[in-house]
Design a protein around this motif. Structure first.
Motif, PDB file in Angstrom:
ATOM      1  N   ILE A  75      98.249   6.835  26.722  1.00 43.15           N
ATOM      2  CA  ILE A  75      99.240   6.190  25.853  1.00 43.15           C
ATOM      3  C   ILE A  75     100.478   7.069  25.703  1.00 43.15           C
ATOM      4  O   ILE A  75     100.400   8.301  25.768  1.00 43.15           O
ATOM      5  N   HIS A  76     101.619   6.416  25.510  1.00 40.23           N
ATOM      6  CA  HIS A  76     102.903   7.102  25.353  1.00 40.23           C
ATOM      7  C   HIS A  76     103.397   6.852  23.931  1.00 40.23           C
ATOM      8  O   HIS A  76     103.654   5.708  23.555  1.00 40.23           O
ATOM      9  N   THR A  77     103.527   7.922  23.144  1.00 39.37           N
ATOM     10  CA  THR A  77     103.901   7.748  21.740  1.00 39.37           C
ATOM     11  C   THR A  77     105.142   8.548  21.340  1.00 39.37           C
ATOM     12  O   THR A  77     105.426   8.665  20.162  1.00 39.37           O
ATOM     13  N   SER A  78     105.892   9.071  22.270  1.00 38.64           N
ATOM     14  CA  SER A  78     107.078   9.852  21.922  1.00 38.64           C
ATOM     15  C   SER A  78     108.185   8.930  21.406  1.00 38.64           C
ATOM     16  O   SER A  78     108.204   7.735  21.690  1.00 38.64           O
ATOM     17  N   PRO A  79     109.143   9.477  20.634  1.00 28.06           N
ATOM     18  CA  PRO A  79     110.211   8.655  20.054  1.00 28.06           C
ATOM     19  C   PRO A  79     111.039   7.888  21.077  1.00 28.06           C
ATOM     20  O   PRO A  79     111.612   6.846  20.754  1.00 28.06           O
ATOM     21  N   ASP A  80     111.135   8.392  22.313  1.00 31.09           N
ATOM     22  CA  ASP A  80     111.975   7.717  23.294  1.00 31.09           C
ATOM     23  C   ASP A  80     111.338   6.445  23.849  1.00 31.09           C
ATOM     24  O   ASP A  80     111.901   5.794  24.733  1.00 31.09           O
ATOM     25  N   ARG A  81     110.179   6.076  23.332  1.00 27.42           N
ATOM     26  CA  ARG A  81     109.539   4.827  23.745  1.00 27.42           C
ATOM     27  C   ARG A  81     110.381   3.615  23.340  1.00 27.42           C
ATOM     28  O   ARG A  81     110.312   2.564  23.961  1.00 27.42           O
ATOM     29  N   TRP A  82     111.181   3.744  22.261  1.00 22.68           N
ATOM     30  CA  TRP A  82     111.944   2.615  21.726  1.00 22.68           C
ATOM     31  C   TRP A  82     113.330   2.566  22.347  1.00 22.68           C
ATOM     32  O   TRP A  82     114.104   3.518  22.250  1.00 22.68           O
ATOM     33  N   TYR A  83     113.652   1.430  22.956  1.00 25.69           N
ATOM     34  CA  TYR A  83     114.959   1.224  23.575  1.00 25.69           C
ATOM     35  C   TYR A  83     115.742   0.220  22.736  1.00 25.69           C
ATOM     36  O   TYR A  83     115.292  -0.898  22.494  1.00 25.69           O
ATOM     37  N   TYR A  84     116.907   0.628  22.276  1.00 24.47           N
ATOM     38  CA  TYR A  84     117.725  -0.200  21.389  1.00 24.47           C
ATOM     39  C   TYR A  84     118.358  -1.354  22.167  1.00 24.47           C
ATOM     40  O   TYR A  84     118.985  -1.161  23.207  1.00 24.47           O
ATOM     41  N   LEU A  85     118.199  -2.595  21.631  1.00 20.52           N
ATOM     42  CA  LEU A  85     118.763  -3.781  22.273  1.00 20.52           C
ATOM     43  C   LEU A  85     119.925  -4.386  21.503  1.00 20.52           C
ATOM     44  O   LEU A  85     120.726  -5.129  22.075  1.00 20.52           O
ATOM     45  N   GLY A  86     120.021  -4.103  20.204  1.00 20.96           N
ATOM     46  CA  GLY A  86     121.113  -4.680  19.433  1.00 20.96           C
ATOM     47  C   GLY A  86     120.756  -4.815  17.969  1.00 20.96           C
ATOM     48  O   GLY A  86     119.697  -4.376  17.517  1.00 20.96           O
ATOM     49  N   THR A  87     121.666  -5.441  17.217  1.00 22.68           N
ATOM     50  CA  THR A  87     121.497  -5.632  15.772  1.00 22.68           C
ATOM     51  C   THR A  87     121.625  -7.109  15.449  1.00 22.68           C
ATOM     52  O   THR A  87     122.524  -7.790  15.960  1.00 22.68           O
ATOM     53  N   ASP A  88     120.717  -7.630  14.605  1.00 18.32           N
ATOM     54  CA  ASP A  88     120.758  -9.052  14.275  1.00 18.32           C
ATOM     55  C   ASP A  88     121.733  -9.320  13.135  1.00 18.32           C
ATOM     56  O   ASP A  88     122.384  -8.397  12.610  1.00 18.32           O
ATOM     57  N   ASN A  89     121.841 -10.587  12.719  1.00 20.09           N
ATOM     58  CA  ASN A  89     122.808 -10.970  11.686  1.00 20.09           C
ATOM     59  C   ASN A  89     122.499 -10.376  10.330  1.00 20.09           C
ATOM     60  O   ASN A  89     123.369 -10.288   9.467  1.00 20.09           O
ATOM     61  N   GLY A  90     121.249  -9.969  10.120  1.00 24.01           N
ATOM     62  CA  GLY A  90     120.861  -9.355   8.850  1.00 24.01           C
ATOM     63  C   GLY A  90     121.026  -7.853   8.830  1.00 24.01           C
ATOM     64  O   GLY A  90     120.656  -7.204   7.852  1.00 24.01           O
ATOM     65  N   GLY A  91     121.582  -7.287   9.913  1.00 23.10           N
ATOM     66  CA  GLY A  91     121.794  -5.847   9.972  1.00 23.10           C
ATOM     67  C   GLY A  91     120.584  -5.058  10.441  1.00 23.10           C
ATOM     68  O   GLY A  91     120.591  -3.821  10.367  1.00 23.10           O
ATOM     69  N   CYS A  92     119.549  -5.753  10.945  1.00 21.55           N
ATOM     70  CA  CYS A  92     118.342  -5.084  11.424  1.00 21.55           C
ATOM     71  C   CYS A  92     118.514  -4.674  12.888  1.00 21.55           C
ATOM     72  O   CYS A  92     118.952  -5.488  13.707  1.00 21.55           O
ATOM     73  N   ASN A  93     118.177  -3.449  13.183  1.00 14.26           N
ATOM     74  CA  ASN A  93     118.216  -2.985  14.571  1.00 14.26           C
ATOM     75  C   ASN A  93     116.970  -3.460  15.311  1.00 14.26           C
ATOM     76  O   ASN A  93     115.858  -3.418  14.769  1.00 14.26           O
ATOM     77  N   PHE A  94     117.154  -3.890  16.545  1.00  9.64           N
ATOM     78  CA  PHE A  94     116.077  -4.473  17.346  1.00  9.64           C
ATOM     79  C   PHE A  94     115.797  -3.567  18.538  1.00  9.64           C
ATOM     80  O   PHE A  94     116.711  -3.202  19.285  1.00  9.64           O
ATOM     81  N   TYR A  95     114.521  -3.199  18.717  1.00  7.67           N
ATOM     82  CA  TYR A  95     114.131  -2.275  19.775  1.00  7.67           C
ATOM     83  C   TYR A  95     112.978  -2.873  20.579  1.00  7.67           C
ATOM     84  O   TYR A  95     112.194  -3.676  20.069  1.00  7.67           O
ATOM     85  N   VAL A  96     112.857  -2.418  21.829  1.00  8.18           N
ATOM     86  CA  VAL A  96     111.717  -2.776  22.666  1.00  8.18           C
ATOM     87  C   VAL A  96     110.976  -1.490  23.018  1.00  8.18           C
ATOM     88  O   VAL A  96     111.591  -0.447  23.271  1.00  8.18           O
ATOM     89  N   ASP A  97     109.650  -1.557  22.995  1.00  5.49           N
ATOM     90  CA  ASP A  97     108.822  -0.414  23.372  1.00  5.49           C
ATOM     91  C   ASP A  97     108.587  -0.470  24.882  1.00  5.49           C
ATOM     92  O   ASP A  97     107.724  -1.204  25.363  1.00  5.49           O
ATOM     93  N   ASN A  98     109.354   0.311  25.619  1.00  6.97           N
ATOM     94  CA  ASN A  98     109.278   0.266  27.076  1.00  6.97           C
ATOM     95  C   ASN A  98     107.891   0.603  27.613  1.00  6.97           C
ATOM     96  O   ASN A  98     107.497   0.118  28.679  1.00  6.97           O
ATOM     97  N   SER A  99     107.151   1.408  26.873  1.00  3.14           N
ATOM     98  CA  SER A  99     105.851   1.849  27.372  1.00  3.14           C
ATOM     99  C   SER A  99     104.796   0.754  27.309  1.00  3.14           C
ATOM    100  O   SER A  99     103.712   0.907  27.880  1.00  3.14           O
ATOM    101  N   THR A 100     105.085  -0.355  26.622  1.00  2.00           N
ATOM    102  CA  THR A 100     104.080  -1.410  26.455  1.00  2.00           C
ATOM    103  C   THR A 100     104.360  -2.651  27.302  1.00  2.00           C
ATOM    104  O   THR A 100     103.623  -3.631  27.204  1.00  2.00           O
ATOM    105  N   VAL A 101     105.405  -2.625  28.123  1.00  2.00           N
ATOM    106  CA  VAL A 101     105.748  -3.802  28.918  1.00  2.00           C
ATOM    107  C   VAL A 101     104.666  -4.073  29.968  1.00  2.00           C
ATOM    108  O   VAL A 101     104.311  -3.193  30.752  1.00  2.00           O
ATOM    109  N   VAL A 102     104.137  -5.301  29.922  1.00  3.81           N
ATOM    110  CA  VAL A 102     103.210  -5.771  30.961  1.00  3.81           C
ATOM    111  C   VAL A 102     103.804  -7.063  31.506  1.00  3.81           C
ATOM    112  O   VAL A 102     103.972  -8.031  30.757  1.00  3.81           O
ATOM    113  N   LYS A 103     104.142  -7.088  32.798  1.00  6.20           N
ATOM    114  CA  LYS A 103     104.835  -8.269  33.294  1.00  6.20           C
ATOM    115  C   LYS A 103     104.339  -8.675  34.676  1.00  6.20           C
ATOM    116  O   LYS A 103     103.835  -7.874  35.453  1.00  6.20           O
ATOM    117  N   GLY A 104     104.497  -9.973  34.929  1.00  7.04           N
ATOM    118  CA  GLY A 104     104.240 -10.540  36.244  1.00  7.04           C
ATOM    119  C   GLY A 104     105.468 -11.317  36.672  1.00  7.04           C
ATOM    120  O   GLY A 104     106.558 -11.156  36.112  1.00  7.04           O
TER     121      GLY A 104
END
Length: 218
Positions: free
Chosen positions: A115-144
């Protein structure tokens, strides 16, 4: 949240605390039983009021899930108030060791290579209308080619957060949120709520944060 592996007293390793939550947390390192597939360990919470909660956890390595097998609650004076025990393993209810959760920290303590738990796991994508920052955890992506799953975090200006599991559909350009965990209140009296929206499919709207998430995956 992190495990301080060299801060061990009487077999208790300090987990620290979930961000924004007031309880202190420990695991009993002497109680750990594990193999390549499963582990059993005791966890302890101490609330600001002095109440103690002991939980025996069963963790599944491959699927990164945990269940509570036994739970005991003690008053500040040591009096046992509540005792719960799951008598059959077939009745255990397993939940994800979601990012930044105490169970994820325990998982990382047991199987650090998985497992990868370092702070750099979170990649910033933007801020919503309520002022909340939105992040994706790159280490958890599972895709086909057609589907993907990933954990995200929405962090409010007040410090509360929601960590949600997204399932993305490439061809339909839609998504579902099978589970979301939210810190409802900071500090004393705060708690974590879990909600499921598994049956609701949402379209990925142009210029939305979900579209940025979609584009980051494919």
């Amino acid at each position: 949240m992190s495990v301080y592996r060299d801060s061990v007293c009487g077999g208790l390793a300090i987990l620290g605390g979930i961000p924004g939550w007031a309880a202190s947390e420990f695991i009993d390192t002497a109680s750990v039983q594990k193999d390549n597939n499963e582990a059993v360990v005791w966890k302890k919470y101490i609330t600001p009021e002095g109440k103690s909660i002991l939980q025996q956890l069963v963790l599944k390595r491959k699927v990164k899930m945990a269940a509570v097998k036994a739970r005991y609650v003690f008053a500040p004076d040591g009096t046992r108030k509540i005792a719960d025990l799951v008598k059959s393993d077939s009745k255990l209810r397993f939940f994800e060791c979601y990012p930044e959760s105490d169970n994820e920290v325990i998982y990382a303590y047991l199987w650090p290579q998985d497992i990868h738990t370092s702070p750099d796991r979170w990649y910033y994508l933007g801020t919503d209308n309520g002022g909340c920052n939105f992040y994706v955890d790159n280490s958890t992506v599972v895709k086909g080619t057609e589907y993907a799953s990933v954990w995200t975090k929405r962090l409010s200006p007040k410090g509360t957060w929601t960590i949600a599991h997204y399932t993305m559909r490439r061809r339909e350009r839609s998504y579902t949120v099978p589970i979301a965990y939210s810190l409802v209140r900071l500090g004393k009296g705060g708690y974590i709520d879990a909600e499921s929206f598994a049956k609701a499919a949402y379209p990925i709207l142009p210029d939305s944060l979900e579209e940025k998430l979609y584009d980051a995956i494919w």
